[in-house]
Design a protein around this motif. Structure first.
Motif, PDB file in Angstrom:
ATOM      1  N   VAL A 129       0.841  -1.196   0.000  1.00 35.99           N
ATOM      2  CA  VAL A 129       0.000   0.000   0.000  1.00 35.99           C
ATOM      3  C   VAL A 129       0.877   1.247   0.000  1.00 35.99           C
ATOM      4  CG1 VAL A 129      -1.750   1.325   1.254  1.00 35.99           C
ATOM      5  CG2 VAL A 129      -1.847  -1.182   1.257  1.00 35.99           C
ATOM      6  N   VAL A 130       0.544   2.170  -0.880  1.00 36.05           N
ATOM      7  CA  VAL A 130       1.134   3.500  -0.891  1.00 36.05           C
ATOM      8  C   VAL A 130       0.034   4.455  -0.451  1.00 36.05           C
ATOM      9  CG1 VAL A 130       2.105   5.316  -2.329  1.00 36.05           C
ATOM     10  CG2 VAL A 130       2.733   2.940  -2.745  1.00 36.05           C
ATOM     11  N   MET A 131       0.323   5.258   0.575  1.00 41.66           N
ATOM     12  CA  MET A 131      -0.659   6.219   1.075  1.00 41.66           C
ATOM     13  C   MET A 131      -0.166   7.625   0.736  1.00 41.66           C
ATOM     14  SD  MET A 131      -1.809   4.423   4.611  1.00 41.66           S
ATOM     15  CE  MET A 131      -3.509   4.914   4.578  1.00 41.66           C
ATOM     16  N   CYS A 132      -1.034   8.368   0.108  1.00 44.43           N
ATOM     17  CA  CYS A 132      -0.685   9.693  -0.391  1.00 44.43           C
ATOM     18  C   CYS A 132      -1.484  10.767   0.329  1.00 44.43           C
ATOM     19  CB  CYS A 132      -0.987   9.727  -1.887  1.00 44.43           C
ATOM     20  SG  CYS A 132      -0.654  11.310  -2.656  1.00 44.43           S
ATOM     21  N   GLY A 133      -0.825  11.873   0.627  1.00 41.80           N
ATOM     22  CA  GLY A 133      -1.514  13.050   1.126  1.00 41.80           C
ATOM     23  C   GLY A 133      -1.913  13.026   2.584  1.00 41.80           C
ATOM     24  N   LEU A 134      -1.358  12.114   3.368  1.00 45.24           N
ATOM     25  CA  LEU A 134      -1.671  12.082   4.800  1.00 45.24           C
ATOM     26  C   LEU A 134      -0.725  13.006   5.556  1.00 45.24           C
ATOM     27  CD1 LEU A 134      -2.301   8.330   5.687  1.00 45.24           C
ATOM     28  CD2 LEU A 134      -3.943  10.194   5.779  1.00 45.24           C
ATOM     29  N   SER A 135      -1.273  13.709   6.515  1.00 46.23           N
ATOM     30  CA  SER A 135      -0.431  14.569   7.347  1.00 46.23           C
ATOM     31  C   SER A 135       0.489  13.704   8.203  1.00 46.23           C
ATOM     32  CB  SER A 135      -1.302  15.438   8.257  1.00 46.23           C
ATOM     33  OG  SER A 135      -1.943  14.617   9.229  1.00 46.23           O
ATOM     34  N   ARG A 136       1.534  14.284   8.693  1.00 49.89           N
ATOM     35  CA  ARG A 136       2.485  13.575   9.570  1.00 49.89           C
ATOM     36  C   ARG A 136       1.751  12.993  10.779  1.00 49.89           C
ATOM     37  NH1 ARG A 136       6.921  11.829   8.211  1.00 49.89           N
ATOM     38  NH2 ARG A 136       7.643  13.782   7.385  1.00 49.89           N
ATOM     39  N   PHE A 137       0.774  13.717  11.292  1.00 51.34           N
ATOM     40  CA  PHE A 137      -0.018  13.262  12.436  1.00 51.34           C
ATOM     41  C   PHE A 137      -0.662  11.903  12.139  1.00 51.34           C
ATOM     42  CE2 PHE A 137      -4.230  12.995  14.434  1.00 51.34           C
ATOM     43  CZ  PHE A 137      -3.873  13.032  15.772  1.00 51.34           C
ATOM     44  N   TYR A 138      -1.334  11.788  10.985  1.00 53.82           N
ATOM     45  CA  TYR A 138      -2.006  10.537  10.648  1.00 53.82           C
ATOM     46  C   TYR A 138      -1.017   9.446  10.239  1.00 53.82           C
ATOM     47  CZ  TYR A 138      -6.543  12.600  11.237  1.00 53.82           C
ATOM     48  OH  TYR A 138      -7.649  13.194  11.785  1.00 53.82           O
ATOM     49  N   GLN A 139       0.089   9.827   9.654  1.00 49.11           N
ATOM     50  CA  GLN A 139       1.122   8.836   9.338  1.00 49.11           C
ATOM     51  C   GLN A 139       1.613   8.173  10.615  1.00 49.11           C
ATOM     52  OE1 GLN A 139       4.315  10.405   6.931  1.00 49.11           O
ATOM     53  NE2 GLN A 139       2.890  11.319   5.470  1.00 49.11           N
ATOM     54  N   GLU A 140       1.846   8.971  11.645  1.00 48.52           N
ATOM     55  CA  GLU A 140       2.311   8.428  12.919  1.00 48.52           C
ATOM     56  C   GLU A 140       1.235   7.590  13.586  1.00 48.52           C
ATOM     57  OE1 GLU A 140       3.782  11.743  15.162  1.00 48.52           O
ATOM     58  OE2 GLU A 140       5.402  12.116  13.728  1.00 48.52           O
ATOM     59  N   LYS A 141      -0.019   8.002  13.473  1.00 50.06           N
ATOM     60  CA  LYS A 141      -1.124   7.240  14.067  1.00 50.06           C
ATOM     61  C   LYS A 141      -1.302   5.890  13.370  1.00 50.06           C
ATOM     62  CE  LYS A 141      -3.415  10.009  16.999  1.00 50.06           C
ATOM     63  NZ  LYS A 141      -3.711   9.640  18.354  1.00 50.06           N
ATOM     64  N   ILE A 142      -1.209   5.868  12.049  1.00 49.94           N
ATOM     65  CA  ILE A 142      -1.426   4.639  11.291  1.00 49.94           C
ATOM     66  C   ILE A 142      -0.241   3.701  11.438  1.00 49.94           C
ATOM     67  CG2 ILE A 142      -1.637   3.703   8.944  1.00 49.94           C
ATOM     68  CD1 ILE A 142      -3.495   6.116   8.385  1.00 49.94           C
ATOM     69  N   GLY A 143       0.951   4.226  11.421  1.00 49.04           N
ATOM     70  CA  GLY A 143       2.124   3.373  11.614  1.00 49.04           C
ATOM     71  C   GLY A 143       3.286   3.804  10.750  1.00 49.04           C
ATOM     72  N   LYS A 144       4.439   3.323  11.122  1.00 49.78           N
ATOM     73  CA  LYS A 144       5.666   3.667  10.420  1.00 49.78           C
ATOM     74  C   LYS A 144       5.686   3.073   9.021  1.00 49.78           C
ATOM     75  CE  LYS A 144       8.450   3.814  14.593  1.00 49.78           C
ATOM     76  NZ  LYS A 144       9.551   3.228  15.323  1.00 49.78           N
ATOM     77  N   GLU A 145       6.386   3.771   8.153  1.00 44.98           N
ATOM     78  CA  GLU A 145       6.630   3.233   6.818  1.00 44.98           C
ATOM     79  C   GLU A 145       7.470   1.972   6.981  1.00 44.98           C
ATOM     80  OE1 GLU A 145       9.155   4.866   3.220  1.00 44.98           O
ATOM     81  OE2 GLU A 145       7.319   6.019   3.511  1.00 44.98           O
ATOM     82  N   ARG A 146       7.101   0.938   6.255  1.00 47.39           N
ATOM     83  CA  ARG A 146       7.820  -0.328   6.329  1.00 47.39           C
ATOM     84  C   ARG A 146       7.767  -1.024   4.982  1.00 47.39           C
ATOM     85  NH1 ARG A 146       3.507  -0.512  10.030  1.00 47.39           N
ATOM     86  NH2 ARG A 146       1.742  -1.698   9.293  1.00 47.39           N
ATOM     87  N   MET A 147       8.151  -2.280   4.948  1.00 51.43           N
ATOM     88  CA  MET A 147       8.299  -2.994   3.685  1.00 51.43           C
ATOM     89  C   MET A 147       7.059  -2.953   2.796  1.00 51.43           C
ATOM     90  SD  MET A 147       9.925  -6.700   3.310  1.00 51.43           S
ATOM     91  CE  MET A 147       9.050  -7.879   2.347  1.00 51.43           C
ATOM     92  N   HIS A 148       5.869  -2.988   3.334  1.00 47.11           N
ATOM     93  CA  HIS A 148       4.657  -3.047   2.524  1.00 47.11           C
ATOM     94  C   HIS A 148       3.792  -1.789   2.640  1.00 47.11           C
ATOM     95  CE1 HIS A 148       5.480  -7.174   1.544  1.00 47.11           C
ATOM     96  NE2 HIS A 148       5.647  -7.435   2.823  1.00 47.11           N
ATOM     97  N   LEU A 149       4.250  -0.794   3.394  1.00 42.13           N
ATOM     98  CA  LEU A 149       3.505   0.447   3.586  1.00 42.13           C
ATOM     99  C   LEU A 149       4.428   1.626   3.331  1.00 42.13           C
ATOM    100  CD1 LEU A 149       0.994   2.057   4.505  1.00 42.13           C
ATOM    101  CD2 LEU A 149       1.864   1.848   6.842  1.00 42.13           C
ATOM    102  N   TYR A 150       3.988   2.503   2.440  1.00 41.36           N
ATOM    103  CA  TYR A 150       4.798   3.654   2.051  1.00 41.36           C
ATOM    104  C   TYR A 150       3.943   4.912   2.075  1.00 41.36           C
ATOM    105  CZ  TYR A 150       7.270  -0.338   0.129  1.00 41.36           C
ATOM    106  OH  TYR A 150       7.873  -1.552  -0.030  1.00 41.36           O
ATOM    107  N   TYR A 151       4.548   6.032   2.441  1.00 44.56           N
ATOM    108  CA  TYR A 151       3.876   7.326   2.431  1.00 44.56           C
ATOM    109  C   TYR A 151       4.531   8.208   1.375  1.00 44.56           C
ATOM    110  CZ  TYR A 151       1.961   5.867   6.925  1.00 44.56           C
ATOM    111  OH  TYR A 151       1.316   5.179   7.918  1.00 44.56           O
ATOM    112  N   VAL A 152       3.717   8.850   0.551  1.00 44.24           N
ATOM    113  CA  VAL A 152       4.226   9.726  -0.501  1.00 44.24           C
ATOM    114  C   VAL A 152       3.381  10.999  -0.537  1.00 44.24           C
ATOM    115  CG1 VAL A 152       5.115   7.819  -1.895  1.00 44.24           C
ATOM    116  CG2 VAL A 152       2.798   8.649  -2.294  1.00 44.24           C
TER     117      VAL A 152
END
Length: 111
Positions: free
Chosen positions: A76-99
């Motif tokens: 999953v690539v998640m786009c447009g999330l604020s840093r607040f929600y990125q931290e709430k959802i979880g750290k970027e890892r092998m199968h999760l990316y924030y862009v």
């Protein structure tokens, strides 16, 4: 809330517009369940850039849906999330990316 979906180069893009609330999550959940379990889609890009607000109680539900995708070897690539929600959802890892831009999904997910 409006949810737009399209597939490009094997990646399912879901773009959300408006308020991400329980009703929106239920539609999102049904869409993912169908695509994940019936169609075998493994690569997703969720674009929250045009979301005005996300109900905080939905963070846990989003996390659970991500785990379902990961358990089925998805990414999953998640786009447009604020840093607040990125931290709430979880750290970027092998199968999760924030862009910042959904086009970056093509650089991250290798089919």
């Amino acid at each position: 809330m409006d949810i737009t979906t399209y597939v490009n180069k094997g990646i399912l893009f879901l773009n959300f517009n408006g308020v991400f609330d329980n009703d929106t999550f239920n539609r999102f959940n049904e869409e993912i369940d169908y695509l994940l379990y019936n169609q075998g889609v493994s690569f997703y890009s969720f674009n929250f850039s045009n979301v005005k607000t996300i109900s905080e109680e939905l963070v846990f539900k989003i996390q659970n849906k991500l785990v379902e995708i990961f358990l089925n070897c998805g990414q999953v690539v998640m786009c447009g999330l604020s840093r607040f929600y990125q931290e709430k959802i979880g750290k970027e890892r092998m199968h999760l990316y924030y862009v910042n831009d959904e086009r970056e999904a093509f650089n991250i997910i290798n089919l």
